[in-house]
Structure formats: structure tokens, C-alpha cells
Scaffold this motif. Sequence first.
Motif, short mmCIF file in Angstrom:
data_model
loop_
_atom_site.label_atom_id
_atom_site.label_comp_id
_atom_site.label_asym_id
_atom_site.label_seq_id
_atom_site.Cartn_x
_atom_site.Cartn_y
_atom_site.Cartn_z
N SER A 1 4.36 7.00 6.00
CA SER A 1 4.78 7.47 7.32
C SER A 1 3.75 8.47 7.84
O SER A 1 2.70 8.65 7.24
CB SER A 1 6.17 8.10 7.24
OG SER A 1 6.16 9.19 6.32
N GLY A 2 4.08 9.11 8.96
CA GLY A 2 3.16 10.09 9.53
C GLY A 2 2.19 9.50 10.52
O GLY A 2 1.14 10.08 10.79
N PHE A 3 2.54 8.35 11.07
CA PHE A 3 1.70 7.74 12.09
C PHE A 3 2.34 7.98 13.46
O PHE A 3 2.76 9.10 13.74
CB PHE A 3 1.48 6.26 11.78
CG PHE A 3 0.61 6.02 10.57
CD1 PHE A 3 -0.75 5.86 10.71
CD2 PHE A 3 1.17 5.98 9.30
CE1 PHE A 3 -1.56 5.65 9.60
CE2 PHE A 3 0.37 5.78 8.18
CZ PHE A 3 -1.00 5.62 8.33
N VAL B 1 0.86 -1.17 0.00
CA VAL B 1 0.00 0.00 0.00
C VAL B 1 0.90 1.23 0.00
O VAL B 1 1.47 1.61 1.03
CB VAL B 1 -0.94 0.00 1.23
CG1 VAL B 1 -1.86 1.22 1.18
CG2 VAL B 1 -1.75 -1.28 1.27
N GLY B 2 1.04 1.84 -1.18
CA GLY B 2 1.98 2.95 -1.35
C GLY B 2 1.30 4.27 -1.59
O GLY B 2 1.68 5.00 -2.51
N VAL B 3 0.28 4.58 -0.79
CA VAL B 3 -0.45 5.85 -0.90
C VAL B 3 -0.31 6.61 0.41
O VAL B 3 0.29 6.12 1.37
CB VAL B 3 -1.93 5.59 -1.24
CG1 VAL B 3 -2.06 4.94 -2.61
CG2 VAL B 3 -2.59 4.69 -0.18
N ASN B 4 -0.86 7.82 0.47
CA ASN B 4 -0.71 8.65 1.67
C ASN B 4 -1.40 8.02 2.88
O ASN B 4 -2.19 7.08 2.74
CB ASN B 4 -1.22 10.08 1.43
CG ASN B 4 -2.73 10.13 1.25
OD1 ASN B 4 -3.50 9.78 2.15
ND2 ASN B 4 -3.17 10.58 0.08
N ARG B 5 -1.10 8.54 4.05
CA ARG B 5 -1.52 7.86 5.28
C ARG B 5 -3.04 7.80 5.44
O ARG B 5 -3.57 6.82 5.96
CB ARG B 5 -0.89 8.54 6.50
CG ARG B 5 -1.18 10.02 6.63
CD ARG B 5 -0.49 10.62 7.84
NE ARG B 5 -0.76 12.05 7.95
CZ ARG B 5 -0.56 12.75 9.06
NH1 ARG B 5 -0.09 12.16 10.14
NH2 ARG B 5 -0.82 14.04 9.09
N SER C 1 -1.03 9.62 16.22
CA SER C 1 -1.26 8.44 17.04
C SER C 1 -2.67 7.91 16.85
O SER C 1 -2.91 6.70 16.80
CB SER C 1 -0.99 8.77 18.52
OG SER C 1 -0.90 7.61 19.28
N ASP C 2 -3.64 8.83 16.72
CA ASP C 2 -5.02 8.42 16.49
C ASP C 2 -5.16 7.75 15.12
O ASP C 2 -5.89 6.78 14.96
CB ASP C 2 -5.94 9.64 16.58
CG ASP C 2 -7.40 9.27 16.35
OD1 ASP C 2 -7.92 8.45 17.13
OD2 ASP C 2 -8.00 9.79 15.40
N LEU C 3 -4.41 8.26 14.13
CA LEU C 3 -4.44 7.64 12.81
C LEU C 3 -3.92 6.21 12.86
O LEU C 3 -4.44 5.33 12.17
CB LEU C 3 -3.60 8.47 11.82
CG LEU C 3 -4.21 9.77 11.31
CD1 LEU C 3 -3.22 10.51 10.43
CD2 LEU C 3 -5.49 9.49 10.52
N GLN C 4 -2.90 5.98 13.67
CA GLN C 4 -2.37 4.63 13.77
C GLN C 4 -3.40 3.69 14.39
O GLN C 4 -3.56 2.55 13.96
CB GLN C 4 -1.08 4.62 14.58
CG GLN C 4 -0.43 3.25 14.67
CD GLN C 4 1.06 3.32 14.88
OE1 GLN C 4 1.77 3.97 14.11
NE2 GLN C 4 1.55 2.66 15.92
N ALA C 5 -4.12 4.17 15.40
CA ALA C 5 -5.17 3.36 16.00
C ALA C 5 -6.27 3.06 14.97
O ALA C 5 -6.81 1.94 14.93
CB ALA C 5 -5.76 4.08 17.21
N GLN C 6 -6.59 4.04 14.12
CA GLN C 6 -7.58 3.82 13.07
C GLN C 6 -7.10 2.76 12.07
O GLN C 6 -7.88 1.93 11.59
CB GLN C 6 -7.87 5.13 12.33
CG GLN C 6 -8.58 6.19 13.15
CD GLN C 6 -8.81 7.46 12.36
OE1 GLN C 6 -9.15 7.41 11.17
NE2 GLN C 6 -8.60 8.60 13.00
N LEU C 7 -5.81 2.79 11.78
CA LEU C 7 -5.24 1.82 10.84
C LEU C 7 -5.37 0.40 11.39
O LEU C 7 -5.77 -0.53 10.67
CB LEU C 7 -3.78 2.16 10.57
CG LEU C 7 -3.01 1.20 9.67
CD1 LEU C 7 -3.59 1.20 8.26
CD2 LEU C 7 -1.52 1.54 9.64
N PRO D 1 2.84 0.73 10.13
CA PRO D 1 3.22 1.54 8.96
C PRO D 1 4.66 2.03 9.05
O PRO D 1 5.38 1.69 9.98
CB PRO D 1 2.22 2.71 9.03
CG PRO D 1 1.97 2.87 10.50
CD PRO D 1 1.96 1.46 11.05
N ASN D 2 5.04 2.82 8.05
CA ASN D 2 6.38 3.38 7.97
C ASN D 2 7.42 2.27 7.85
O ASN D 2 8.38 2.22 8.61
CB ASN D 2 6.66 4.27 9.20
CG ASN D 2 7.96 5.03 9.08
OD1 ASN D 2 8.39 5.39 7.99
ND2 ASN D 2 8.61 5.26 10.21
#
Length: 671
Positions: free
Chosen positions: A97-99, A70-74, A110-116, A128-129
Motif C-alpha cells: 500500500s502507500g500509493f 510482490v510482497g515487499v515495500n512500495r 501518486s507519483d510512486l503509482q505513476a512510477q509503478l 497496488p494495494n
Amino acid sequence: MTQDLSRLLNPRSIAVVGGGAWCEQVILQSKNMGFSGEIWPVHPKRDTVAGCVAFPSLEALPKAPDAVFVGVNRHLTIEMVRSLSAMGAGGAVCFASGFSEAVAEDDTSSDLQAQLVAAAGDMPILGPNCYGFVNALDGALLWPDQHGCPRVERGVAILTQSSNIAINLTMQQRGLPIAYTVTCGNMAQTGQADIAAALLEDPRVTAIGLHVEGFGDLRSWEVLAAKAHAKNIPLIALKVGASEQARHATVSHTASLAGSDAGAQAFLDRLGIPRVSSLPSLVETLKLLHVQGPLPSAQIASISCSGGEASLIADMAIQHAVTFPTLEADQLQKLRDTLGPMVALNNPLDYHTYIWRDVSAMTAAWSAMTGPQIAMTLTIVDYPATDASDWISATQTALNTRAQTGAPFGVVSTLPELLPVDIAQTLTEGGVVPFCGLSEALSAIEAASKIRMPSPLPVCLPGQREPSETLSEAQAKHALQAFGVPVPRNCTVRKDADIHHAISELRAPFAVKGVGLAHKSEHDAVRLGVEASDLPAVAAAIGTDEILVEEMATGALLELLVGVTRDPAHGYVLTVGAGGVLTEILRDTVSLLLPAPREEIASALSQLNCAAIIEGYRGKPPVAWDALLDAIESVQAYVLENSETVSEVEINPLICTADRVVAVDALIRKG
């Protein structure tokens, strides 16, 4: 929940989401690797990506792919992962990156990482990253950059959080066959231990190297170590970083001694995983484990045609806890028969050049340096970068020696670059370990001799309450005494109280200490050998509102430190060592994780520099051994009973005599 990584790491179909240069590189690298499965680019606006027909969406794919880059934005990554999970994909590499690694710059990361993680559900993800993985066994990879892994039939696996470290390791030119290279980035969902456990299922993997920044879930590492031991696949670790504990907990000597890295080392020791300190040492250890497997000891023999090399390896071995057993009678006879009277027979052996090019004689001499007491025999050979044709005899002799004796055998160059990769591969195929560099070889031998069965006891997980209370010395001693720690008879006296009445049941001489000071000796608030008549004056001189008066412990043979600190990353670290006011200068300590069996505590004590005093030194009697072990176990019992709240416990010193031990100073911090 442990994820099933089999489809992701051994795919028959891969999809690449995105059309940038990174995604094109994934496809090109897959083609170059000879991947025989399906490659499906996904891009809404392009007909082809890197020469492959593109699909406009995930829904347009022929079926759910086994592995997806998966090579798109976060933000779009989360949407893609959610769709992949819903359609039953085998797993995904999240390149963006950006998680959580960017939380200092973006408090939403950090919230984005939890969503992922929530979007992935049961589907495994790497990152990610992170860059993803290279499977050199099957030619399958999700990898957006160069790599140096050729196809192999069997080999080692390398796992790291750092993609850059992974790239560099794949570029090694030391003859190490790499079966898998896996990066895990932020480890939002799937950690290194989970990935390593999955790779253990592949019978083509011979050893696993772990570049570890942090352990995370300790229980998953315990499961990994047990599984690796059961499958007889060795693990080796390069652990970097240090815990934050040492920076925040400095009230006790124990925290300053054991706060940074002792917990990590103790955890690896408990898992039976040896630790190396550099990437070259990691590569050489993996090479040794791939060719030979774990070693029963670090006893070696060395043979070279130069006295300089013999002296060099002898001196370097001291730094690596590697030893050279004395040659036995049958070895001496075989060497004398081959080399004649002009060669001094020692280990390490300088066999001169009398028999150079005589492969038969060289094989006889080198074979004589093997034996049941030798874990690894090394021959030092430096292949010239100009013309190495005259060194063919050395290569053939090494192969012959291994074939004829079946003994562990290695060829080592003094400089890493003086063992060409093609010769290293030839030696490996013949069961000879090709070591690039003397220091790295000795590090590898030391590490391979330390592989052990992991402890069956799970570590005590650290409590979560922040320390908010430091007990007084009297309170701390009372708490420890309740668990069996011997303490002197004592009483606490306020400065306006009748001191003589308070101490009426105690026997002089006394130790007198100020109450309420973290490091009393630095405030001149400890007075020893005080008689009863001098107590009022001593109390006034110390100047604190309260003083602790206790009976002096006499007959000391040794002062020890016994401390436990809560390490948030690794559990409770038990440190034992030389105690007293010089503790931090002597730095003679060993650390274990709780719970520690009695025999492990005894073994730790035997490793101290002051162990000779414990056992009886220069006519002095030994300390009361059983009483010492009882006291340490009593400290451990207190911590385990109070693990939710206790942060730190220290006895310094624990006075050791011939017939008893007694804790004359104690500290407890807890929540």
C-alpha cells in the motif's frame, strides 16, 4: 492498452517475492489448493520459505514466472516490477500500500503509482494495494490470507477493488461455486472491466459479479458489456459510492435530483447490467445465473405448505417488481387432480401438508406450478437445524420436478441459514436453484430478468472545462431555440426603459421575471398573468435591474422538467420528470445517458408516475407527444454540439399542452 492477463490468472509457475508472513501464506495457500505448477520463493537471505527452496534474486529463477506475488515495500515493489517486466514475466500482484490511496497522508504516493505503472510497461499488474486472485478452477492463486474457495470445475467469477469484501465473499456458505475471485486494489494499470473481459475467455466461467466503487474508463466497460453479451455470459453489479457532482452543482433542480447516483445507474442500464444492492443479493443472483442463466421476465409461481409463507412472499414481491401470474386452466386441473377439493388453488399456492412425504404426488403438484408464462417456480422449504431427515422428500421432489419439466425451478428458505450448504450443492447439481432467503431470492429474480443487450451507442464523454458562466434566462432560451426548443416570444427590459414600447409586438397576458436570480420563485420574482397596464408596477415590485417579459403559455396539461448535467464519472445525464416548483418534492424522474435514442426517451417518459397525464387522464387529452419528444431531442442536440463546454442545461417547466410544448424557464451553465 489492454493487457494480456491469461498467464497471470492461469499460471503454471508462480514466484513469491518477500519472506514475511503474507508471502509465506501465499505459498501455503497454493499448496493447500493443490497447485500443480512450480512455486519459487525469492528472498536474498533465506534458503527456504514455507518449505520451498528460495532463490536469492529474480535473476536466479529458472525462467520468467507466469505470475508473481510482490510482497515487499512500495519503493522496492517498483524495482521488482521493473525487473519482472524486463525478464518477460506474465504478470504481478502488487501487495504493498502507500500509493494513490494514501495521497492525503503522503503527497508523493501518486507519483510512486505513476512510477509503478511505467515500470510495469506491457506486463499486467493487479493493484497496488490488493490481495491478488484465487483461481479455484486450476488451484492457482496469489493470495496472502485465508479464503473459502474449494476447487470447482465451473463457476462464477467475482471481481472487487476491496480485498476484505473479496475474502468475505469467498467464505459464503450458500452453495455458490466460485471459479475466480480477483481483487484489483487501486487499479493503477488494469481495471475491473479489463479483468472481466479476460475472464470471459475462460469457458468454465458461467457469470461474473462486479463489486464496483467507480467505473474509470467508460469505453472499457462498453467493450466488456458487448463482449459478455456476444459470449452469453451475464454480468451483475453491486455499485457503491456516489459522484461528487451533487455536492458542487446545486444551481438547478436537475443537479440535486441526478447528481449523486443517477449517472451510475444510467450507465449500468445502458450496458444492460442489472444492479443489486447487497452482498447477499449479489451471491444469490450469481447462483441463479450459474444454474439457470438470465430470466425472460420476473413472473414467478410459489408453492409452500403454509399460508403464512404464501402471504409473506406475495407481500415481499411487491418490493421487488416480481409478479404472480394467474394459474391457467390446465394448471388448475392438474392441481385439483393431485390435491383434491380441500385446497384453494392460487398463485402463490398453499398446498397444505396432505401429500407430504408422497414424492410422486408432490412432484405432480409442484410440476403443475410451472408453465411457459412462469420465469421461475419457487418452492419454499425451510430445513430444520435439528433433524432434517423428514425433508429428504422435498429435496427429491424439487430434483424430480426440474428433471421432468425442464422448467426453471428453485428451492428457497425463508431464512438464509435454513438451507444447508450440502443440500444447496445437491440441488445445484440437479439444476435446481438453491435460494438462501426470500428477500434475496426475489432480488435475484428481479435482477436476472433485467439482463439486456447493451446499447451500441458509446456514451458522450464529459467535457473538462469547469463551468464559469451562467447564461441569463433569455440567453439560454435563445441558445436552445436555435436547436429547435420552442420558447415563448419575449423581450428583456431594463428598469429605466420604456416598457410599453419594448413589448409592443407581444401579446398579453405576460409572465414577468427578475433577471439575475438563480431561483426566482424564492425571491418572489416571478409574476404570472400580468396585463400590459400593470407592467411598470410589477417591474418596480420585483426590483431587479432587468426584467424578462414573455407571453404566457396557456392550456397547460402538465409541467415537466428536462435537464442535462455533466457527470464527471459517467458522461452527460439526461433527466426527465415532473416539473415545476415541486420538482424536488415529487422526485418523479428518470435518467438516461447521452446520446439517448428517441425510443429510449419515450420509454423513460412512460416510466414516470405522471405518465398517465402525458397519455391523457380522466377525460383530459394527451399532451402533444411528438412535440414533447422533439423538444427533448433538441435539448440533447444542444448538449452534444457543445459537449466540450456545457456543464448544465435545464428547462423547468416545459409546459405541455394538447397541441404543443413550450419552455417557459431555462438555465445553461458552461465553461
